[in-house]
Design a protein around this motif. Structure first.
Motif, mmCIF file in Angstrom:
data_model
loop_
_atom_site.group_PDB
_atom_site.id
_atom_site.type_symbol
_atom_site.label_atom_id
_atom_site.label_comp_id
_atom_site.label_asym_id
_atom_site.label_seq_id
_atom_site.Cartn_x
_atom_site.Cartn_y
_atom_site.Cartn_z
ATOM 1 N N ILE A 35 0.825 -1.205 0.000
ATOM 2 C CA ILE A 35 0.000 0.000 0.000
ATOM 3 C C ILE A 35 0.861 1.257 0.000
ATOM 4 O O ILE A 35 0.370 2.356 0.248
ATOM 5 C CB ILE A 35 -0.958 0.012 1.207
ATOM 6 N N GLY A 36 2.155 1.104 -0.291
ATOM 7 C CA GLY A 36 3.065 2.240 -0.269
ATOM 8 C C GLY A 36 3.071 2.994 -1.577
ATOM 9 O O GLY A 36 2.727 2.469 -2.637
ATOM 10 N N GLN A 37 3.474 4.262 -1.500
ATOM 11 C CA GLN A 37 3.608 5.113 -2.683
ATOM 12 C C GLN A 37 4.837 6.000 -2.523
ATOM 13 O O GLN A 37 5.486 5.988 -1.469
ATOM 14 C CB GLN A 37 2.338 5.958 -2.879
ATOM 15 N N GLY A 38 5.171 6.749 -3.577
ATOM 16 C CA GLY A 38 6.392 7.556 -3.576
ATOM 17 C C GLY A 38 6.473 8.540 -2.430
ATOM 18 O O GLY A 38 7.557 8.811 -1.907
ATOM 19 N N GLY A 39 5.334 9.091 -2.029
ATOM 20 C CA GLY A 39 5.337 10.035 -0.917
ATOM 21 C C GLY A 39 5.831 9.411 0.372
ATOM 22 O O GLY A 39 6.433 10.093 1.214
ATOM 23 N N ASP A 40 5.605 8.104 0.550
ATOM 24 C CA ASP A 40 6.079 7.425 1.751
ATOM 25 C C ASP A 40 7.601 7.419 1.820
ATOM 26 O O ASP A 40 8.189 7.557 2.895
ATOM 27 C CB ASP A 40 5.554 5.990 1.784
ATOM 28 N N SER B 247 -5.393 -1.999 -4.558
ATOM 29 C CA SER B 247 -6.112 -2.541 -5.718
ATOM 30 C C SER B 247 -5.270 -2.452 -6.982
ATOM 31 O O SER B 247 -5.379 -3.309 -7.870
ATOM 32 C CB SER B 247 -7.433 -1.789 -5.910
ATOM 33 N N GLU B 248 -4.418 -1.446 -7.067
ATOM 34 C CA GLU B 248 -3.526 -1.326 -8.223
ATOM 35 C C GLU B 248 -2.510 -2.463 -8.225
ATOM 36 O O GLU B 248 -2.264 -3.100 -9.252
ATOM 37 C CB GLU B 248 -2.818 0.030 -8.172
ATOM 38 N N ASN B 249 -1.894 -2.731 -7.076
ATOM 39 C CA ASN B 249 -0.931 -3.830 -6.978
ATOM 40 C C ASN B 249 -1.597 -5.191 -7.147
ATOM 41 O O ASN B 249 -0.966 -6.153 -7.594
ATOM 42 C CB ASN B 249 -0.207 -3.764 -5.629
ATOM 43 N N TYR B 250 -2.862 -5.279 -6.789
ATOM 44 C CA TYR B 250 -3.620 -6.521 -6.882
ATOM 45 C C TYR B 250 -3.731 -7.002 -8.333
ATOM 46 O O TYR B 250 -3.880 -8.197 -8.592
ATOM 47 C CB TYR B 250 -5.009 -6.266 -6.306
#
Length: 514
Positions: free
Chosen positions: A123-128, A441-444
């Motif tokens: 559930i990670g993204q670049g902002g993390d 859901s994108e990674n799924y």
């Protein structure tokens, strides 16, 4: 103030001299974002961090774990244990916001943030990555020297300008974010066709009302595409110009503030734009801070600013990260040398990591060979800034959680049990409770993440049957209505893809998942 005739070294270091007040604002903004991040994650304590959720600890260790990672959050599979860690992290972030035992609060907040991010990387993204690095570099910055609880009763610093290896690291880190973002955008839609934003706004999973307003204007989107690309590529150079530093910084802060405001209004990217806003406040020059101090009364006597007394933290001497007595001159010099060397070497490591990420031609084994990557994974200075890179994702669509009851009725669990309807929802983004679910859901979708799918199915079935008002299910299909983005505003026919099937016996226990 800086020397009027600083010499060559003084000129060279000008771009890396920061105001202590700007660092204090950077501390407050970073802590505020950490608190907001915790608040957004809290409703999903069980779903994302518990053994009864979508990623049990056993699955994490088998599929999404590195031997160099650590996670206190993986020590328990109970949401109650996660809640305790969340409360601890919130308390520490609050202390950081106030500047209360700043160094200890910074280190502990960084440890808990790394632990939390390691618990569920799906559930990670670049902002993390950026938020994590702000806390990491903040460990070595004096961002509690002014405008902080720790500054009470202490004499005001003789100088507000500050330079160290950590200020260099902070400025270079910001430049790397945008340079690498641009260099990774190697597709023709960014560099030649100018259609990247058209495709980004074609993604209904991301599109917000602001983007909907811009979407019908292809020439405007083309102009904005090239504007975003060249801004990311060229603007960071302004951070290193040693002449007129304050004006260049005001330009950088103003442009980046507007840039991320536009992103936040047009695309559903969660905390991404807020984290980037927080990251640039440390660049504010004295002219802006003087104006701000006059407006908010920051020059008021300390007794008016801090009327509340907080307790002191008593820790064993071996655990102390803050000085309890003035250090000797020798200890000061030794500590400064160790800190500067460590920060300098880490910054060099980070630069090589990013260079390896964007390099077109790499030696065998990469610029940073695998045996040297343990440091990045352990301290989580690993980073990747591939936002919409190298091209914008074209596979758009929406989910239908197609459940069949024991009486043969077909329901959509994504719409609280309403009859299944395959037409596109008016706003696809409304199907996601928050951006963490959207990222999940994108990674799924990805084939290499197919192992995720049975866990999600089982989680959906469990929470559905926990509600006695829900009709029992005998079958669940996770259906993705795939709609590929086409050029020139053409609309593709959606195709139905079944990503996961779950069959249940009469006792409502999952026995077959595929």
């Amino acid at each position: 103030m800086m020397n009027e005739h600083p010499g060559f070294w003084g000129v060279l270091k000008r771009p890396f001299v920061l105001d202590l007040r700007a660092l204090a604002l950077l501390r407050m903004a970073t802590a505020a974002v950490v608190l907001l991040d915790l608040a957004i994650r809290t409703p999903d304590l069980e779903a994302f961090y518990g053994n009864m959720g979508v990623l049990p600890v056993s699955a994490l260790m088998e599929h999404a774990w590195s031997p160099y990672q650590f996670s206190l959050h993986a020590a328990t599979g109970l949401w109650q244990g996660e809640a305790v860690l969340f409360l601890l992290a919130a308390g520490l972030a609050g202390a950081l916001l106030l500047g209360y035992h700043t160094r200890l609060a910074t280190v502990a907040s960084w440890v808990l943030l790394v632990s939390l991010q390691n618990r569920n990387t799906l559930i990670g993204q670049g902002g993390d990555d950026l938020l994590r690095m702000l806390l990491f570099w903040g460990i070595f910055l004096p961002w509690g020297r002014v405008w902080a609880w720790d500054a009470r009763g202490k004499p005001a610093p003789e100088r507000l300008d500050y330079f160290s290896a950590a200020t260099v690291a902070y400025v270079v880190q910001l430049a790397l974010v945008y340079w690498c973002t641009a260099l990774l955008k190697s597709g023709g839609e960014w560099t030649h066709d100018g259609t990247a934003l058209y495709y980004a706004f074609s993604l209904d999973q991301l599109l917000l009302p602001g983007g909907r307003l811009l979407y019908p204007y292809p020439e405007l989107l083309r102009f904005l595409t090239f504007g975003a690309y060249f801004m990311e590529l060229l603007l960071p150079f302004a951070l290193f110009i040693p002449v007129g530093v304050r004006w260049w910084r005001l330009l950088v802060v103003g442009v980046l503030f507007g840039f991320h405001l536009t992103i936040g209004l047009t695309l559903y990217v969660g905390l991404f734009f807020l984290i980037n806003w927080a990251s640039i406040v440390g660049l504010l020059p004295p002219v802006a801070l003087d104006w701000l101090a006059r407006r908010v009364g920051a020059d008021a006597p300390p007794r008016l600013r801090w009327p509340v007394r907080l307790p002191a933290w008593r820790l064993p001497w071996r655990l102390r990260l803050e000085r309890t007595r003035p250090p000797t001159a020798t200890a000061q010099r030794r500590g400064r040398v160790v800190r500067e060397v460590f920060v300098g070497l880490t910054l060099a490591y980070v630069c090589v990591w990013n260079l390896d990420d964007v390099a077109v031609i790499r030696p065998e084994g990469g610029l940073l060979p695998a045996p040297l990557r343990w440091f990045g994974y352990l301290f989580r200075v690993d980073q990747h800034w591939g936002m919409f890179a190298p091209v914008v994702f074209k596979d758009d669509g929406w989910y239908i959680l197609e459940g069949t009851t024991t009486k043969g009725k077909v329901l959509d669990l994504n719409r609280d049990g309403a009859p299944v309807r395959y037409a596109k929802p008016a706003a696809v983004v409304d199907l996601f409770p928050n951006d963490r679910w959207r990222k999940y859901s994108e990674n799924y979708l990805f084939v290499n993440n197919a192992w995720m799918r049975p866990y999600y199915c089982n989680y959906l079935l469990r929470i559905w049957h926990e509600n006695p008002a829900h009709a029992p299910l005998r079958h669940l299909s996770v259906v993705y209505m795939k709609e590929v983005s086409l050029p020139d505003y053409r609309v593709a026919r959606p195709t139905r893809e079944v990503l996961c099937d779950c069959e249940l016996p009469d006792q409502n226990q999952v026995v077959n998942t595929k």
